[in-house]
Design a protein around this motif. Structure first.
Motif, PDB file in Angstrom:
ATOM      1  N   GLN A 199      -4.964  -1.768  -7.524  1.00  0.00           N
ATOM      2  CA  GLN A 199      -6.282  -1.219  -7.214  1.00  0.00           C
ATOM      3  C   GLN A 199      -6.127  -0.067  -6.247  1.00  0.00           C
ATOM      4  OE1 GLN A 199      -9.012  -3.863  -5.188  1.00  0.00           O
ATOM      5  NE2 GLN A 199     -10.743  -2.978  -6.309  1.00  0.00           N
ATOM      6  N   ARG A 200      -6.969   0.895  -6.422  1.00  0.00           N
ATOM      7  CA  ARG A 200      -6.951   2.018  -5.495  1.00  0.00           C
ATOM      8  C   ARG A 200      -7.815   1.698  -4.291  1.00  0.00           C
ATOM      9  NH1 ARG A 200      -3.995   5.949  -6.455  1.00  0.00           N
ATOM     10  NH2 ARG A 200      -3.234   6.390  -8.547  1.00  0.00           N
ATOM     11  N   CYS A 201      -7.358   2.231  -3.177  1.00  0.00           N
ATOM     12  CA  CYS A 201      -8.099   1.991  -1.944  1.00  0.00           C
ATOM     13  C   CYS A 201      -9.443   2.692  -2.014  1.00  0.00           C
ATOM     14  CB  CYS A 201      -7.282   2.492  -0.759  1.00  0.00           C
ATOM     15  SG  CYS A 201      -8.090   2.256   0.830  1.00  0.00           S
TER      16      CYS A 201
ATOM     17  N   ARG B 289       0.860  -1.192   0.000  1.00  0.00           N
ATOM     18  CA  ARG B 289       0.000   0.000   0.000  1.00  0.00           C
ATOM     19  C   ARG B 289       0.884   1.226   0.000  1.00  0.00           C
ATOM     20  NH1 ARG B 289      -5.196  -0.015   2.287  1.00  0.00           N
ATOM     21  NH2 ARG B 289      -4.577   1.828   3.445  1.00  0.00           N
TER      22      ARG B 289
ATOM     23  N   ASN C 177     -15.609  -1.965  -3.907  1.00  0.00           N
ATOM     24  CA  ASN C 177     -14.647  -0.930  -4.264  1.00  0.00           C
ATOM     25  C   ASN C 177     -15.043  -0.326  -5.600  1.00  0.00           C
ATOM     26  OD1 ASN C 177     -12.420   0.677  -4.893  1.00  0.00           O
ATOM     27  ND2 ASN C 177     -10.988  -0.745  -3.939  1.00  0.00           N
TER      28      ASN C 177
ATOM     29  N   THR D 260       1.900   3.888   3.546  1.00  0.00           N
ATOM     30  CA  THR D 260       1.165   5.128   3.310  1.00  0.00           C
ATOM     31  C   THR D 260       1.410   6.169   4.386  1.00  0.00           C
ATOM     32  OG1 THR D 260      -0.714   4.217   4.502  1.00  0.00           O
ATOM     33  CG2 THR D 260      -0.657   3.910   2.122  1.00  0.00           C
TER      34      THR D 260
ATOM     35  N   GLU E 295       0.004   8.926  -7.112  1.00  0.00           N
ATOM     36  CA  GLU E 295      -0.943   9.452  -8.091  1.00  0.00           C
ATOM     37  C   GLU E 295      -0.829   8.688  -9.395  1.00  0.00           C
ATOM     38  OE1 GLU E 295      -3.190  11.526  -7.239  1.00  0.00           O
ATOM     39  OE2 GLU E 295      -2.334  11.622  -5.231  1.00  0.00           O
TER      40      GLU E 295
ATOM     41  N   LEU F  33      -2.524   3.513  -3.435  1.00  0.00           N
ATOM     42  CA  LEU F  33      -2.472   2.489  -4.467  1.00  0.00           C
ATOM     43  C   LEU F  33      -2.106   1.152  -3.826  1.00  0.00           C
ATOM     44  CD1 LEU F  33      -2.864   2.624  -7.556  1.00  0.00           C
ATOM     45  CD2 LEU F  33      -0.387   2.650  -7.770  1.00  0.00           C
TER      46      LEU F  33
ATOM     47  N   ARG G 180       1.030   5.549  -1.237  1.00  0.00           N
ATOM     48  CA  ARG G 180       0.381   6.711  -1.841  1.00  0.00           C
ATOM     49  C   ARG G 180       1.042   7.017  -3.171  1.00  0.00           C
ATOM     50  NH1 ARG G 180      -3.144   8.984   1.458  1.00  0.00           N
ATOM     51  NH2 ARG G 180      -2.904   8.662   3.710  1.00  0.00           N
TER      52      ARG G 180
ATOM     53  N   CYS H 115     -13.410   1.494  -7.403  1.00  0.00           N
ATOM     54  CA  CYS H 115     -12.269   1.544  -8.317  1.00  0.00           C
ATOM     55  C   CYS H 115     -12.013   0.159  -8.902  1.00  0.00           C
ATOM     56  CB  CYS H 115     -11.023   2.029  -7.585  1.00  0.00           C
ATOM     57  SG  CYS H 115     -11.230   3.648  -6.829  1.00  0.00           S
TER      58      CYS H 115
ATOM     59  N   ARG I  49      -8.478   7.124  -2.168  1.00  0.00           N
ATOM     60  CA  ARG I  49      -8.091   6.777  -3.542  1.00  0.00           C
ATOM     61  C   ARG I  49      -6.686   7.236  -3.896  1.00  0.00           C
ATOM     62  NH1 ARG I  49     -13.601   7.100  -7.120  1.00  0.00           N
ATOM     63  NH2 ARG I  49     -14.961   6.234  -5.526  1.00  0.00           N
ATOM     64  N   SER I  50      -6.091   7.952  -3.026  1.00  0.00           N
ATOM     65  CA  SER I  50      -4.689   8.300  -3.291  1.00  0.00           C
ATOM     66  C   SER I  50      -3.767   7.132  -2.943  1.00  0.00           C
ATOM     67  CB  SER I  50      -4.285   9.526  -2.478  1.00  0.00           C
ATOM     68  OG  SER I  50      -4.298   9.226  -1.095  1.00  0.00           O
TER      69      SER I  50
END
Length: 530
Positions: free
Chosen positions: A331-333, A284, A309, A417, A288, A340, A286, A311, A337-338
């Motif tokens: 997948q994004r959380c 996990r 989810n 994160t 973009e 990954l 962060r 996403c 959503r920041s």
DNA sequence: CGTCTTTGACCGGCGC
DNA sequence: GCGCCGGTCAAAGACG
């Protein structure tokens, strides 16, 4: 989708006949220039800040230049020096235009200086080479020490186990276990190129996919044929995750029967294989970017909307080598959503470029630790991974790594994160480097070593053919980090001290938490095997 | 034209 | 047995 600027490693390079474009070459050059510039800054900071030009400082400067040249050994090694001298000559010529008598002397002096500099460069090159050899030797020594350390810790653990339990047979089995666990790690982490197929089929547990072929024959023949000519794809077991727990249970119960070591080992091995194939390492971080840059080449082969989810979850397959079984999900959380979430499964069956080694070695080690419990009793299997990661690797942040017990397959999550978003330091942009720096081996950062330095550098040694590869500099913080680590090691005379301090710290830490021994045991034994 | 991504279909496991 | 779900396949389209 992101594409790596250069094709890296494996058969891909062979087939594609690496022809880096000028742009790519230029990019690499710039990258390395930046790299050494940063190294220069370090040198300046660490060395005297006074303006007096001592011999020491002079040597350092020359060494830097030499390093640059050395790393671009295919390019003209005279370029830098020549340009400098030319510039100096030009200046002197201009200033001496009116003094015609001095021109010849100036030329002679310049030539002598040139020769002197060349001589110096030669010496520096030799010194650089010697330092490299020292680095290699030190790395080997470190691996060796690590191995011994783990062996000792393992023995301690065995004693502890004997004292607390009455399973003598179990203890005996343990003494044989080290040979199994290490292999487990090897298979996990190292590209299997060096291992003979016989060894793979007979010894390995949790090996690269190709080795698991046989064990997967039970799966539907239709799928086997349908999937890309590589049986390895099938062997990774990504497709049938739910079988693992079933394999695990009998094996765990089988361990209790120490009277039949062979049978128990066979069951263990089968369980380990099954588990290994299922083991996942989730990272996990962060980001973009649509995908973490881990140094490997990936090809997207699917995307699904996962339940719960919004996403979509993307499925990627490693394309650095034909038939590489490694896959990952991105997948994004849902909550943030920041963040990954990248989940890796499988082992690369091909050499890895330096850029990919940080991620590969880290996930491999995590998976190895996660799975190390699977070869033991069920109780240990449940206990060890957590202890390993939370206590041994992450004494300072036990929340960084979590083990999912409810998942159908063992999954370890590295949560990166929380880390700061320091954009200045490339290493801080790389979640794995953050992980490394925050881990129990963080003392090694003193010398710029990543967390899995021993393994990563070991990879470098074993796969020196990658030394000339171009790292996708655009995004490869990991690769930069490894390179920077190597440079830093070479430049850091205190490396040995840092290494000793780190090992001491590890020893102390493991004494406090003996349950974490298995972690290092894997590392050590893997080194032992090589 | 080759490679890669997209996306709907398909498959197998699991729970009800 | 049926539906849900995760994972994969493969045809079609996009792209350079």
């Amino acid at each position: 989708m992101f594409r790596f600027p250069v094709s890296l490693g494996g058969s891909c390079d062979n087939t594609k006949q690496s022809q880096p474009s000028d742009e790519q070459q230029h990019r690499v050059v710039m990258d390395e220039v930046d790299f050494f510039r940063s190294a220069e800054k370090r040198d300046r900071v660490s060395s005297d800040e006074q303006n007096v030009i001592t011999d020491e400082a002079h040597r350092v400067n020359v060494k830097r230049e030499n390093s640059r040249v050395d790393d671009h050994d295919n390019r003209s090694t005279d370029i830098n020096i020549g340009l400098n001298l030319l510039t100096a000559n030009t200046g002197s010529d201009e200033s001496m235009v009116d003094d015609g008598l001095s021109v010849d002397m100036e030329e002679k002096r310049t030539k002598s200086e040139n020769a002197q500099l060349k001589e110096e460069l030669k010496k520096v090159l030799e010194e650089n080479q010697r330092l490299k050899e020292m680095l290699n030797q030190t790395t080997i020594n470190f691996n060796s020490m690590q191995m011994q350390l783990v062996s000792a810790m393992r023995q301690q653990e065995d004693h502890h186990h004997l004292a607390t339990t009455e399973g003598k047979d179990k203890a005996n089995q343990r003494h044989e276990a080290p040979e199994i666990v290490p292999r487990q790690f090897i298979d996990l982490g190292l590209p299997s190129a060096d291992v003979t197929s016989e060894e793979r089929n007979t010894v390995r547990s949790g090996s690269p996919p190709s080795l698991l072929e046989n064990s997967n024959s039970r799966q539907s023949g239709k799928r086997l044929l349908a999937r890309e000519e590589s049986p390895e794809t099938e062997s990774n077991g990504w497709g049938s995750p739910n079988k693992i727990p079933k394999h695990l249970h009998p094996s765990s119960s089988g361990n209790g029967d120490g009277s039949s070591n062979i049978g128990a080992n066979a069951i263990d091995r089968a369980a380990a294989e099954a588990t290994m194939r299922k083991a996942r390492v989730s990272v996990r971080a962060r980001s973009e970017a649509p995908m973490l840059s881990d140094g490997c080449q990936w090809r997207k082969y699917g995307q699904k909307m996962a339940k719960g989810n919004p996403c979509p979850r993307a499925y990627y397959r490693c394309t650095m080598a034909v038939g590489c079984p490694v896959r990952k999900q991105v997948q994004r959380c849902a909550e943030d959503r920041s963040i990954l979430i990248t989940t890796y499964e499988g082992n690369h069956n091909h050499p890895l470029p330096p850029a990919a080694m940080t991620m590969a070695s880290t996930t491999t080690a995590a998976a190895s630790m996660l799975l190390s419990g699977s070869t033991m009793s069920s109780q240990d299997g449940l206990m060890n991974p957590t202890n390993l990661l939370a206590r041994t690797m992450l004494p300072c942040s036990s929340s960084m790594a979590t083990i999912s017990a409810s998942a159908p397959f063992p999954t370890i999550t590295l949560d990166l994160t929380e880390s700061s978003t320091n954009g200045n330091n490339p290493a801080n942009n790389n979640p794995l480097m953050q992980f490394s720096q925050r881990s129990g081996f963080s003392q090694l950062d003193q010398s710029g070593l990543p967390q899995m330095m021993g393994q990563a550098l070991y990879y470098n040694q074993q796969q020196s053919k990658f030394s000339g590869l171009q790292i996708p500099s655009q995004t490869m913080n990991a690769g930069e980090s490894v390179s920077a680590a190597t440079a830093a090691i070479a430049a850091n005379p205190n490396f040995a001290a840092a290494l000793a301090a780190a090992i001491t710290s590890i020893i102390n830490g493991s004494n406090n938490h003996q349950s974490g021994n298995n972690n290092n045991s894997n590392v050590a034994t893997s080194d032992n095997r090589q």
